[in-house]
Every structure is written in structure tokens, then in C-alpha cells.
Design a protein around this motif. Structure first.
Motif, PDB file in Angstrom:
ATOM      1  N   GLY A 127       4.033 -45.523   0.340  1.00 45.27           N
ATOM      2  CA  GLY A 127       5.241 -46.348   0.367  1.00 45.27           C
ATOM      3  C   GLY A 127       5.429 -47.110   1.664  1.00 45.27           C
ATOM      4  O   GLY A 127       5.935 -48.231   1.666  1.00 45.27           O
ATOM      5  N   PHE A 128       5.019 -46.527   2.777  1.00 44.64           N
ATOM      6  CA  PHE A 128       5.181 -47.201   4.065  1.00 44.64           C
ATOM      7  C   PHE A 128       4.388 -48.509   4.082  1.00 44.64           C
ATOM      8  O   PHE A 128       4.770 -49.462   4.759  1.00 44.64           O
ATOM      9  CB  PHE A 128       4.708 -46.275   5.195  1.00 44.64           C
ATOM     10  CG  PHE A 128       5.038 -46.790   6.563  1.00 44.64           C
ATOM     11  CD1 PHE A 128       6.325 -46.678   7.063  1.00 44.64           C
ATOM     12  CD2 PHE A 128       4.073 -47.388   7.341  1.00 44.64           C
ATOM     13  CE1 PHE A 128       6.640 -47.155   8.324  1.00 44.64           C
ATOM     14  CE2 PHE A 128       4.373 -47.864   8.599  1.00 44.64           C
ATOM     15  CZ  PHE A 128       5.659 -47.745   9.100  1.00 44.64           C
ATOM     16  N   PHE A 129       3.306 -48.573   3.309  1.00 41.49           N
ATOM     17  CA  PHE A 129       2.468 -49.771   3.258  1.00 41.49           C
ATOM     18  C   PHE A 129       2.801 -50.680   2.075  1.00 41.49           C
ATOM     19  O   PHE A 129       2.133 -51.674   1.857  1.00 41.49           O
ATOM     20  CB  PHE A 129       0.994 -49.372   3.200  1.00 41.49           C
ATOM     21  CG  PHE A 129       0.585 -48.532   4.372  1.00 41.49           C
ATOM     22  CD1 PHE A 129       0.463 -49.102   5.636  1.00 41.49           C
ATOM     23  CD2 PHE A 129       0.359 -47.186   4.224  1.00 41.49           C
ATOM     24  CE1 PHE A 129       0.095 -48.331   6.716  1.00 41.49           C
ATOM     25  CE2 PHE A 129      -0.016 -46.410   5.304  1.00 41.49           C
ATOM     26  CZ  PHE A 129      -0.142 -46.981   6.563  1.00 41.49           C
ATOM     27  N   GLY A 130       3.820 -50.333   1.292  1.00 40.10           N
ATOM     28  CA  GLY A 130       4.291 -51.197   0.210  1.00 40.10           C
ATOM     29  C   GLY A 130       3.452 -51.158  -1.055  1.00 40.10           C
ATOM     30  O   GLY A 130       3.528 -52.081  -1.862  1.00 40.10           O
ATOM     31  N   ALA A 131       2.669 -50.105  -1.270  1.00 43.97           N
ATOM     32  CA  ALA A 131       1.795 -50.042  -2.443  1.00 43.97           C
ATOM     33  C   ALA A 131       2.590 -50.100  -3.749  1.00 43.97           C
ATOM     34  O   ALA A 131       2.176 -50.760  -4.701  1.00 43.97           O
ATOM     35  CB  ALA A 131       0.947 -48.780  -2.398  1.00 43.97           C
TER      36      ALA A 131
ATOM     37  N   GLY B 272       5.228 -60.224  -2.618  1.00 44.59           N
ATOM     38  CA  GLY B 272       5.817 -60.796  -1.403  1.00 44.59           C
ATOM     39  C   GLY B 272       6.388 -59.697  -0.513  1.00 44.59           C
ATOM     40  O   GLY B 272       6.083 -59.622   0.687  1.00 44.59           O
ATOM     41  N   TRP B 273       7.210 -58.818  -1.113  1.00 40.26           N
ATOM     42  CA  TRP B 273       7.760 -57.695  -0.358  1.00 40.26           C
ATOM     43  C   TRP B 273       6.655 -56.716   0.034  1.00 40.26           C
ATOM     44  O   TRP B 273       6.714 -56.088   1.091  1.00 40.26           O
ATOM     45  CB  TRP B 273       8.839 -56.971  -1.148  1.00 40.26           C
ATOM     46  CG  TRP B 273      10.152 -57.686  -1.172  1.00 40.26           C
ATOM     47  CD1 TRP B 273      10.822 -58.090  -2.285  1.00 40.26           C
ATOM     48  CD2 TRP B 273      10.937 -58.095  -0.054  1.00 40.26           C
ATOM     49  NE1 TRP B 273      11.967 -58.733  -1.926  1.00 40.26           N
ATOM     50  CE2 TRP B 273      12.073 -58.736  -0.551  1.00 40.26           C
ATOM     51  CE3 TRP B 273      10.794 -57.993   1.325  1.00 40.26           C
ATOM     52  CZ2 TRP B 273      13.053 -59.275   0.259  1.00 40.26           C
ATOM     53  CZ3 TRP B 273      11.774 -58.524   2.136  1.00 40.26           C
ATOM     54  CH2 TRP B 273      12.896 -59.159   1.611  1.00 40.26           C
TER      55      TRP B 273
ATOM     56  N   ILE C  38      11.887 -45.148   2.627  1.00 36.27           N
ATOM     57  CA  ILE C  38      10.816 -44.839   1.677  1.00 36.27           C
ATOM     58  C   ILE C  38      11.052 -43.485   1.019  1.00 36.27           C
ATOM     59  O   ILE C  38      10.855 -43.320  -0.187  1.00 36.27           O
ATOM     60  CB  ILE C  38       9.449 -44.871   2.385  1.00 36.27           C
ATOM     61  CG1 ILE C  38       9.140 -46.279   2.890  1.00 36.27           C
ATOM     62  CG2 ILE C  38       8.337 -44.378   1.478  1.00 36.27           C
ATOM     63  CD1 ILE C  38       9.150 -47.344   1.818  1.00 36.27           C
ATOM     64  N   VAL C  39      11.509 -42.505   1.786  1.00 36.86           N
ATOM     65  CA  VAL C  39      11.793 -41.179   1.217  1.00 36.86           C
ATOM     66  C   VAL C  39      12.921 -41.276   0.194  1.00 36.86           C
ATOM     67  O   VAL C  39      12.842 -40.700  -0.899  1.00 36.86           O
ATOM     68  CB  VAL C  39      12.112 -40.163   2.333  1.00 36.86           C
ATOM     69  CG1 VAL C  39      12.681 -38.880   1.761  1.00 36.86           C
ATOM     70  CG2 VAL C  39      10.874 -39.875   3.163  1.00 36.86           C
TER      71      VAL C  39
ATOM     72  N   GLN D 240       6.005 -55.593   3.793  1.00 38.36           N
ATOM     73  CA  GLN D 240       6.000 -54.184   4.154  1.00 38.36           C
ATOM     74  C   GLN D 240       4.634 -53.766   4.696  1.00 38.36           C
ATOM     75  O   GLN D 240       4.552 -52.957   5.619  1.00 38.36           O
ATOM     76  CB  GLN D 240       6.368 -53.338   2.932  1.00 38.36           C
ATOM     77  CG  GLN D 240       6.844 -51.969   3.285  1.00 38.36           C
ATOM     78  CD  GLN D 240       7.568 -51.319   2.115  1.00 38.36           C
ATOM     79  OE1 GLN D 240       7.938 -51.969   1.145  1.00 38.36           O
ATOM     80  NE2 GLN D 240       7.756 -50.020   2.212  1.00 38.36           N
ATOM     81  N   LEU D 241       3.557 -54.308   4.160  1.00 31.48           N
ATOM     82  CA  LEU D 241       2.223 -53.949   4.617  1.00 31.48           C
ATOM     83  C   LEU D 241       1.933 -54.487   6.018  1.00 31.48           C
ATOM     84  O   LEU D 241       1.413 -53.770   6.869  1.00 31.48           O
ATOM     85  CB  LEU D 241       1.172 -54.481   3.637  1.00 31.48           C
ATOM     86  CG  LEU D 241      -0.291 -54.263   4.011  1.00 31.48           C
ATOM     87  CD1 LEU D 241      -0.619 -52.778   3.981  1.00 31.48           C
ATOM     88  CD2 LEU D 241      -1.191 -55.020   3.066  1.00 31.48           C
TER      89      LEU D 241
END
Length: 183
Positions: free
Chosen positions: A101-105, A114-115, A149-150, A119-120
Motif C-alpha cells: 500500500g505504501f507504494f500504491g499497488a 494517477g494516484w 495505509i493501515v 503514491q509510488l
């Protein structure tokens, strides 16, 4: 060699093969190597022994097709609907948000590329720069991003499958773009 069965007599268990060059050669059923019984007109391949008798008589493989000029390239099949409109699964979104999630997967998976790119690329870079310049502010932003993210992952975990499917349908009906937000 190759040839064609001219005649085969089941009572005598013998037959005749005409070769490509017109010679006629007799063969016995004991030399037949195929599962299908020999029959008139079958194309066969065989080997001649030292006495010019056929051995290992079997159905012939078809001649390889002549190589022609390269055909036009085959067009690619249609790629289907855009990524945002393809079916989505709750466990996939939840696991992507939880572990990557921290990398926007999970944003990429939902079609909000785009987001996902923001985020990535943006979040780690901004947090890294701020952490290098002003460590308390960088640490605070890192903690905020991690907490977000959590919370998002817990939201996916607690959401029922029916609610998730309804939200996905509503999200996809709105024709999401690269900066759509799925909550």
C-alpha cells in the motif's frame, strides 16, 4: 522411401506398394508397423532391406508444407475493457493495500494509476527529502502515510463482500479516471 498401397489382401496377409518412382514392391503384414490395418490407397513410408524388400512399413506423415512468403502479422486480440472496468476481487485489493500500500499497488489495481504514480514516486521522495532536511517533520509525514495505509487496509478487511462488490460497481459506473478514489 515413400509410396502408396496399391492393393492389400487380408487372406494372404500381403500387399503391393507402388513407389514414387513407379516400382512395385510386395510386402507382408509382419512388416506393417502401424495400428491401423493397411488398406488400398494409403500413403506409406518404409525402408528397403538388402534384398530390396520393404521393412517397417507404416503410414506416411504428410509432406511438410512449402515455406511461403511471410504472412501479414496477426493483429493483436482486443485487449478488453480498461483496467479500471475489469472485475475486481476484495482479497486482492486488501492484500495489495496491506503489503504494498505504501507504494500504491492497490491504486494501480483499481485503475487509479494517477494516484498510484503519485503514491509510488511522490510520497517516498517527499518524505525522504523532508526526513533529510527536517527529521521530525519527515518522521511525522511517514507516520501519517503509514497510518493512512493501515486505516485503508482495515477498511477493506472489515468491508463485507456484498458491500465491496456494490462499491466496485458504483466506482466503475462512474467511469473512473487516473485520479479516481475508491473508498
Amino acid at each position: 522411401m515413400r509410396g502408396q498401397i496399391l492393393v492389400f489382401n487380408e487372406q494372404k496377409e500381403a500387399g503391393a506398394i507402388v513407389t514414387e518412382d513407379g516400382r512395385r514392391i510386395l510386402f507382408h503384414i509382419s512388416d506393417w508397423q502401424d495400428v491401423v490395418p493397411p488398406d488400398r490407397g494409403m500413403a506409406v513410408s518404409f525402408m528397403l532391406d538388402s534384398e530390396n524388400r520393404p521393412r517397417q512399413v507404416q503410414l506416411a506423415l504428410p509432406d511438410p508444407m512449402p515455406t511461403a512468403a511471410p504472412a501479414a502479422p496477426i493483429p493483436a486480440p482486443p485487449s478488453g475493457p480498461p483496467l479500471a472496468l475489469r472485475p475486481k476481487r476484495k482479497p486482492v485489493v486488501t492484500l495489495l493495500a496491506l503489503f504494498l500500500g505504501f507504494f500504491g499497488a492497490h491504486r494501480f489495481y483499481m485503475g487509479a494509476w494517477g494516484w498510484g504514480l503519485v503514491q509510488l514516486l511522490g510520497v517516498p521522495m517527499v518524505i525522504g527529502i523532508l526526513f533529510a532536511l527536517v527529521p521530525p517533520l519527515g518522521g511525522l509525514l511517514y507516520f501519517a502515510a503509514f497510518a493512512f495505509i493501515v486505516v485503508e487496509s482495515i477498511r477493506y478487511i472489515w468491508m463485507s463482500d456484498v458491500e465491496f462488490d456494490a462499491k466496485v460497481l458504483a466506482y466503475q459506473a462512474a467511469r473512473p479516471g487516473p485520479f479516481a478514489f475508491f473508498w
